[in-house]
Scaffold this motif. Structure first.
Motif, short mmCIF file in Angstrom:
data_model
loop_
_atom_site.label_atom_id
_atom_site.label_comp_id
_atom_site.label_asym_id
_atom_site.label_seq_id
_atom_site.Cartn_x
_atom_site.Cartn_y
_atom_site.Cartn_z
N THR A 1 -4.99 10.24 4.84
CA THR A 1 -4.52 9.14 5.69
C THR A 1 -4.70 7.79 4.98
O THR A 1 -4.26 6.77 5.49
CB THR A 1 -5.34 9.09 7.00
N GLU A 2 -5.37 7.81 3.83
CA GLU A 2 -5.67 6.55 3.15
C GLU A 2 -4.40 5.86 2.67
O GLU A 2 -3.50 6.51 2.13
CB GLU A 2 -6.57 6.81 1.92
N GLN A 3 -4.37 4.55 2.87
CA GLN A 3 -3.30 3.71 2.32
C GLN A 3 -3.94 2.97 1.16
O GLN A 3 -4.85 2.17 1.38
CB GLN A 3 -2.83 2.70 3.37
N LEU B 1 0.97 6.21 -7.00
CA LEU B 1 0.51 5.44 -5.85
C LEU B 1 -0.06 4.09 -6.27
O LEU B 1 0.09 3.10 -5.56
CB LEU B 1 -0.57 6.20 -5.08
N TYR C 1 -8.69 -0.03 -4.12
CA TYR C 1 -8.85 1.20 -4.91
C TYR C 1 -9.51 0.86 -6.25
O TYR C 1 -9.00 0.03 -7.02
CB TYR C 1 -7.48 1.84 -5.15
N TYR D 1 -11.98 2.32 -1.56
CA TYR D 1 -11.85 3.71 -2.02
C TYR D 1 -12.30 3.78 -3.47
O TYR D 1 -11.74 3.10 -4.33
CB TYR D 1 -10.41 4.20 -1.90
N TYR E 1 0.84 -1.20 0.00
CA TYR E 1 0.00 0.00 0.00
C TYR E 1 0.88 1.25 0.00
O TYR E 1 1.99 1.24 0.55
CB TYR E 1 -0.92 0.00 1.24
N ARG E 2 0.38 2.31 -0.61
CA ARG E 2 1.07 3.59 -0.57
C ARG E 2 0.11 4.64 -0.03
O ARG E 2 -1.08 4.64 -0.37
CB ARG E 2 1.56 3.99 -1.98
N LYS E 3 0.65 5.53 0.78
CA LYS E 3 -0.21 6.51 1.47
C LYS E 3 -0.52 7.71 0.58
O LYS E 3 0.36 8.21 -0.12
CB LYS E 3 0.50 6.97 2.74
N VAL E 4 -1.75 8.13 0.63
CA VAL E 4 -2.13 9.36 -0.09
C VAL E 4 -1.46 10.53 0.63
O VAL E 4 -1.66 10.72 1.83
CB VAL E 4 -3.68 9.53 -0.06
#
Ligand code: SF4
Ligand code: SF4
Length: 364
Positions: free
Chosen positions: A10-12, A246, A45, A71, A3-6
Motif C-alpha cells: 500500500t506504500e506510496q 518506482l 524513500y 520507508y 509518488y508511485r505505489k508499491v
C-alpha cells in the motif's frame, strides 16, 4: 513530490528517493539537516547502503518522531563493523550488522529488507543454502520486514530470483550507458535488460534505481561513453520512464546536492528530454520505443509512449496492461498515419507500423 505505489503493498513512495552511499562525506549535523530537508520536501524513500557507518545514527536522530513517514531500504549483507562498508554473505555477520543498523536507526522494523548485491550465481546459491535467505524470510513472517527486495546489477540473477517469486522490490543500476552496453555494470544485452524491466512491471515487482548517472560518468563529456554530457534531470527522467521503476535514488552528499536534485520536480520538459540519446543508440536498440514521448504531440491525441508501453507489457505477460489499454480514450486504431511521430522519434521507431500491430493485437 510525485509518488508511485508499491504494486504488492500500500506504500506510496516518492519518485525521488535518497541514496546514502556518499552522504557519510558530510558531518553528522549536515546529514541530519539534509535528511530533515528531504522529509520536508516530501521524500519518503531512503536507501541505506552507505559507504560509512556514520550516517546511521544521524538518520536515527533526523527521523525521530517521523518514523511512520519514512520507508527504509535496508541491506542484508552490508556490514559496518569497521566503521566502513564491507560486503558479507555470512549469516552471523549479517545478523550482527542488522541488529546494529536497526539500533542506530532507532527502529524495530524494516520497510524493505534487501538481499544485498548479488551478481553471481555462486553468491545466490550461498545465500539460499547458508541460512541467510531463511533468516530474511523468517523476519518477514514475524512482521519485522514488510517487503523483501534484492539489489543486483545482473539481469540473469534477477530473473532467477524472480522465478522464485520471493521479492516485491528490486534495486537495479539503470542508466543509458549501462543499457547501451557501456561501463562496469553494463551487464546483459539491450533487449535482455529491457525485457527484465518489463518482467518486473508485469509481475508487480517495483524497481528502485541506483547509479542513475553511471557513477557521474554520464554527466561529463570527457567521461561519458557518448562523448557528450547528459544532465542529472535527463538521467532521472530516463530511469523513471522504464517499466517497473518506482523511484530513483541519487547518491547525494549534502543539502546542496539534495536541493539541486529536487529541482527535477520543477524542471521544464525540455530540461528532462533525453532525446539526445537517439544519436548514440546502438544498432540493436534502434527502432525500439523507449516511451519517452519526445514525438508528442500526436494530432489525434494518442499517448504514443503509453500505448507502446502497455503493448510491450501485455506481450511480457502483464494481465493488467490490456485493461489499462482498453481504458485509454484514444487507441492505436485512431492513428491517422500522419507520420509526425516517425519524423520526430530520435530512436527511429516506425510508429505507423507499430500502431497497426498494436491495434491488431488488442483488437484480436
Ligand atoms: S516513438 Fe520514439 S519518441 Fe515516441 S515515445 Fe517511442 S521512442 Fe519516444
Ligand atoms: S502517425 Fe499516428 S500515432 Fe503518429 S503522430 Fe500520426 S496519428 Fe499520431
Amino acid at each position: 513530490m510525485e509518488y508511485r505505489k508499491v504494486p504488492k503493498g500500500t506504500e506510496q513512495i516518492s519518485i525521488i528517493g535518497i541514496g546514502s552511499s556518499a552522504i557519510g562525506m558530510a558531518d553528522e549535523k549536515e546529514i541530519e539537516e539534509t535528511i530533515a530537508l528531504a522529509l520536508e520536501s516530501g521524500v519518503n524513500y531512503f536507501d541505506m547502503a552507505s559507504a560509512d557507518a556514520a550516517p546511521f545514527p544521524a538518520y536515527g536522530r533526523a527521523i525521530s518522531g517521523n518514523r511512520d513517514r519514512v520507508y527504509f531500504q535496508i541491506h542484508f549483507g552490508a556490514n559496518y563493523k569497521t566503521g566502513k562498508y564491507s560486503w558479507t554473505t555470512k549469516l552471523d555477520e549479517i545478523k550482527r550488522s542488522m541488529d546494529w543498523q536497526l539500533k542506530s536507526l532507532k527502529t524495530d522494523y524494516i520497510d524493505f529488507g534487501f538481499i544485498h548485491c548479488i551478481d553471481e550465481r555462486t553468491d545466490w546459491n550461498q545465500i539460499m543454502s547458508n541460512g541467510v535467505l531463511d533468516y530474511i524470510q523468517q523476519l518477514k513472517k514475524e512482521g519485522v520486514i514488510h517487503h523483501i527486495g534484492l539489489s543486483s546489477h545482473t539481469p540473469d540473477i534477477v530473473n532467477q530470483v524472480l522465478d522464485k517469486q520471493l521479492i516485491d522490490m528490486l534495486m537495479f543500476s539503470i542508466n543509458p550507458a549501462y543499457d547501451y552496453r557501456h561501463g562496469e555494470y553494463a551487464i546483459g544485452s539491450v533487449d535482455e535488460r529491457m525485457a527484465m524491466y518489463r518482467r518486473c512491471e508485469a509481475e508487480g515487482v517495483g524497481i528502485s534505481v541506483m547509479k542513475a548517472f553511471s557513477g557521474g560518468q554520464l554527466l561529463n563529456a570527457k567521461t561519458s561513453p557518448f562523448k557528450e554530457a547528459m544532465t542529472e534531470y535527463q538521467c532521472i527522467q530516463y530511469a523513471l520512464d522504464k517499466p517497473g521503476v518506482l523511484t530513483v535514488l541519487p547518491g547525494i552528499r549534502n543539502k546542496k546536492d539534495l536541493k539541486r536534485i529536487l529541482g527535477f520536480l520543477q524542471a521544464e520538459e525540455k530540461e528532462k528530454d533525453y532525446s539526445i540519446l537517439g544519436n548514440f543508440t546502438p544498432q540493436d536498440a534502434a527502432g525500439v520505443c523507449v516511451y519517452c514521448n519526445h514525438c508528442q504531440p500526436c494530432p489525434v491525441g494518442l499517448d504514443v509512449g503509453l500505448i507502446n508501453k502497455y503493448y510491450d507489457l501485455a506481450l511480457a505477460g502483464d494481465d493488467l496492461a490490456k485493461d489499462h489499454y482498453i481504458n485509454l480514450e484514444k487507441k492505436a486504431e485512431d492513428c491517422i498515419k500522419c507520420g509526425h511521430c516517425n519524423s520526430r522519434c530520435p530512436f527511429h521507431v516506425n510508429q505507423i507500423q507499430r500502431m497497426e500491430e498494436i491495434s491488431t493485437y488488442f483488437g484480436a
